[in-house]
Scaffold this active site. Structure first.
Site, mmCIF file in Angstrom:
data_model
loop_
_atom_site.group_PDB
_atom_site.id
_atom_site.type_symbol
_atom_site.label_atom_id
_atom_site.label_comp_id
_atom_site.label_asym_id
_atom_site.label_seq_id
_atom_site.Cartn_x
_atom_site.Cartn_y
_atom_site.Cartn_z
ATOM 1 N N LYS A 189 0.698 -1.046 0.192
ATOM 2 C CA LYS A 189 0.278 0.144 0.146
ATOM 3 C C LYS A 189 0.874 1.300 -0.189
ATOM 4 O O LYS A 189 1.684 1.078 0.239
ATOM 5 C CB LYS A 189 -1.192 -0.214 1.430
ATOM 6 C CG LYS A 189 -1.745 -1.471 1.075
ATOM 7 C CD LYS A 189 -2.783 -1.240 2.536
ATOM 8 C CE LYS A 189 -3.593 -2.254 2.352
ATOM 9 N NZ LYS A 189 -4.432 -2.283 3.559
ATOM 10 N N TYR A 232 -13.204 -2.715 -2.820
ATOM 11 C CA TYR A 232 -13.214 -2.337 -1.530
ATOM 12 C C TYR A 232 -14.693 -2.319 -1.508
ATOM 13 O O TYR A 232 -15.150 -2.051 -0.496
ATOM 14 C CB TYR A 232 -12.589 -1.105 -0.605
ATOM 15 C CG TYR A 232 -11.090 -1.959 0.373
ATOM 16 C CD1 TYR A 232 -10.710 -2.543 0.403
ATOM 17 C CD2 TYR A 232 -10.342 -0.555 -0.802
ATOM 18 C CE1 TYR A 232 -9.818 -3.018 0.741
ATOM 19 C CE2 TYR A 232 -8.646 -1.226 -0.064
ATOM 20 C CZ TYR A 232 -8.622 -1.945 0.754
ATOM 21 O OH TYR A 232 -7.367 -2.331 0.416
ATOM 22 N N ARG A 238 -2.568 -14.935 4.092
ATOM 23 C CA ARG A 238 -2.992 -13.154 5.717
ATOM 24 C C ARG A 238 -2.394 -13.469 6.780
ATOM 25 O O ARG A 238 -2.161 -12.677 7.118
ATOM 26 C CB ARG A 238 -3.990 -14.174 5.172
ATOM 27 C CG ARG A 238 -4.896 -14.089 4.347
ATOM 28 C CD ARG A 238 -5.694 -12.458 4.102
ATOM 29 N NE ARG A 238 -6.775 -12.039 5.505
ATOM 30 C CZ ARG A 238 -7.169 -11.044 5.219
ATOM 31 N NH1 ARG A 238 -7.278 -10.173 4.409
ATOM 32 N NH2 ARG A 238 -8.112 -10.631 6.475
ATOM 33 N N THR A 245 -5.913 -6.920 11.026
ATOM 34 C CA THR A 245 -6.197 -5.765 10.250
ATOM 35 C C THR A 245 -5.170 -4.679 11.185
ATOM 36 O O THR A 245 -4.845 -4.206 10.363
ATOM 37 C CB THR A 245 -7.265 -6.086 9.827
ATOM 38 O OG1 THR A 245 -7.709 -6.979 9.639
ATOM 39 C CG2 THR A 245 -7.797 -4.152 9.401
ATOM 40 N N ARG A 268 2.504 -6.182 9.934
ATOM 41 C CA ARG A 268 2.063 -5.607 10.200
ATOM 42 C C ARG A 268 2.481 -5.711 11.619
ATOM 43 O O ARG A 268 2.464 -4.201 12.508
ATOM 44 C CB ARG A 268 0.005 -5.779 10.090
ATOM 45 C CG ARG A 268 -0.194 -5.954 9.223
ATOM 46 C CD ARG A 268 -2.149 -6.387 8.407
ATOM 47 N NE ARG A 268 -2.521 -6.238 7.305
ATOM 48 C CZ ARG A 268 -3.227 -6.513 7.090
ATOM 49 N NH1 ARG A 268 -4.016 -7.145 7.453
ATOM 50 N NH2 ARG A 268 -4.218 -5.870 5.423
ATOM 51 N N ASN A 282 -1.399 -0.176 6.994
ATOM 52 C CA ASN A 282 -1.042 -1.288 7.722
ATOM 53 C C ASN A 282 -0.286 -2.079 6.604
ATOM 54 O O ASN A 282 -0.294 -3.192 5.991
ATOM 55 C CB ASN A 282 -2.341 -2.303 8.133
ATOM 56 C CG ASN A 282 -3.400 -2.643 6.878
ATOM 57 O OD1 ASN A 282 -3.287 -2.427 6.100
ATOM 58 N ND2 ASN A 282 -4.256 -3.016 8.160
ATOM 59 N N HIS A 335 -1.617 -5.281 2.042
ATOM 60 C CA HIS A 335 -3.387 -5.888 1.187
ATOM 61 C C HIS A 335 -3.208 -7.350 0.729
ATOM 62 O O HIS A 335 -2.379 -8.052 0.477
ATOM 63 C CB HIS A 335 -3.939 -5.606 0.065
ATOM 64 C CG HIS A 335 -5.723 -6.006 -0.016
ATOM 65 N ND1 HIS A 335 -6.171 -6.108 0.257
ATOM 66 C CD2 HIS A 335 -5.331 -6.697 -1.031
ATOM 67 C CE1 HIS A 335 -7.221 -7.104 -0.305
ATOM 68 N NE2 HIS A 335 -6.924 -7.574 -1.005
ATOM 69 N N GLU A 381 -9.845 -9.789 -7.640
ATOM 70 C CA GLU A 381 -8.751 -9.228 -7.471
ATOM 71 C C GLU A 381 -7.734 -9.982 -8.571
ATOM 72 O O GLU A 381 -7.376 -7.854 -8.758
ATOM 73 C CB GLU A 381 -7.984 -9.539 -5.543
ATOM 74 C CG GLU A 381 -9.313 -8.662 -4.578
ATOM 75 C CD GLU A 381 -9.160 -8.814 -3.528
ATOM 76 O OE1 GLU A 381 -7.590 -9.548 -3.152
ATOM 77 O OE2 GLU A 381 -9.662 -8.363 -2.463
HETATM 78 P P1 ADP Z 1 -7.974 -6.399 6.264
HETATM 79 O O1 ADP Z 1 -7.091 -5.770 4.699
HETATM 80 O O2 ADP Z 1 -7.223 -7.262 6.898
HETATM 81 O O3 ADP Z 1 -8.503 -7.866 4.938
HETATM 82 P P2 ADP Z 1 -10.376 -5.179 6.718
HETATM 83 O O4 ADP Z 1 -11.038 -5.890 4.972
HETATM 84 O O5 ADP Z 1 -11.476 -5.494 7.227
HETATM 85 O O6 ADP Z 1 -9.184 -5.607 6.499
HETATM 86 O O7 ADP Z 1 -10.635 -4.051 5.575
HETATM 87 C C1 ADP Z 1 -9.644 -2.888 4.677
HETATM 88 C C2 ADP Z 1 -8.908 -2.344 4.993
HETATM 89 O O8 ADP Z 1 -9.592 -1.055 5.550
HETATM 90 C C3 ADP Z 1 -7.635 -2.294 5.830
HETATM 91 O O9 ADP Z 1 -6.788 -3.172 4.891
HETATM 92 C C4 ADP Z 1 -7.407 -1.322 6.867
HETATM 93 O O10 ADP Z 1 -6.489 -1.380 5.419
HETATM 94 C C5 ADP Z 1 -8.532 -0.475 6.374
HETATM 95 N N1 ADP Z 1 -9.521 -0.250 7.570
HETATM 96 C C6 ADP Z 1 -10.191 -1.057 8.758
HETATM 97 N N2 ADP Z 1 -10.715 -1.057 9.315
HETATM 98 C C7 ADP Z 1 -10.886 0.452 9.156
HETATM 99 C C8 ADP Z 1 -11.761 1.508 9.879
HETATM 100 N N3 ADP Z 1 -11.875 0.864 10.940
HETATM 101 N N4 ADP Z 1 -10.965 2.545 9.883
HETATM 102 C C9 ADP Z 1 -10.824 2.822 8.487
HETATM 103 N N5 ADP Z 1 -9.341 1.753 7.996
HETATM 104 C C10 ADP Z 1 -9.795 0.600 8.177
HETATM 105 MG MG MG Z 2 -10.679 -7.709 4.453
#
Ligand code: ADP
Ligand code: MG
Length: 152
Positions: free
Chosen positions: A9, A49, A85, A91, A102, A112, A115, A126
């Site tokens: 990212k 997303y 993962r 996350t 992370r 973080n 992705h 994706e």
């Molecule tokens: P992951 O990437 O672990 O699958 P999620 O699908 O829950 O996580 O969220 C997608 C991305 O959105 C995260 O990797 C992070 O960059 C961002 N994100 C997740 N939760 C939040 C939050 N509460 N506030 C702001 N950004 C968030």
């Molecule tokens: Mg996710």
């Protein structure tokens, strides 16, 4: 054999971490089959997303992911989706275990660093969002016989 999409990212690119992160995936034995530096557009962010678009924090996620170049890549390996993962960790960098990417390098729930697709359907969707089929470079590294047994 599975394929998964990763994005280094914008925070990872700006923090000059591309080399270290690529090395981590190579060291694990994962095979890079595609890679490009690119800018995520707001349209692509909304497709990628889609599951988060209604969340209150989505606008900040879109601003973050479109805020600088990302390094998009396709990784291949046995159980690559879960393996990646698990390498990323939880996350939020604040919750992610030490030893994970992370957990080691992020102190943020948003910034973080990397992705990774969260399942086979997401990976297929994706990879198609970020890469043309012609950009995937099929190959078998010569070191494979020294990474795992022939029957694995
Ligand atoms: P992951 O990437 O672990 O699958 P999620 O699908 O829950 O996580 O969220 C997608 C991305 O959105 C995260 O990797 C992070 O960059 C961002 N994100 C997740 N939760 C939040 C939050 N509460 N506030 C702001 N950004 C968030
Ligand atoms: Mg996710």
């Amino acid at each position: 054999m599975q394929r998964t999409l990763i994005l280094l990212k914008p925070d990872a690119v700006q923090r000059r971490m591309m080399g270290r992160l690529v090395t981590r995936f190579e060291d694990k034995g994962l095979n890079f089959v595609a890679m490009k530096l690119m800018r995520v557009t707001p349209e692509l962010a909304k497709q990628h997303y889609a599951e988060h678009i209604e969340k209150g924090w989505y606008p900040t996620l879109e601003a973050f992911i479109t805020g600088g170049p990302v390094l998009a890549a396709v990784l291949e390996g046995l159980e690559a989706i879960t393996v990646v993962r698990d390498m990323l960790g939880a996350t939020s960098g604040l919750a992610a275990a030490p030893g994970t990417i992370r957990g080691d390098y992020s102190s943020s729930r948003q910034m973080n660093l990397v992705h990774g697709s969260d399942g086979p359907e997401a990976a297929e969707r994706e990879i198609a969002l970020y890469f043309q089929a012609s950009e995937l470079c099929d190959h078998t590294p010569t070191i494979v016989p020294w990474l795992r047994a022939a029957d694995e």
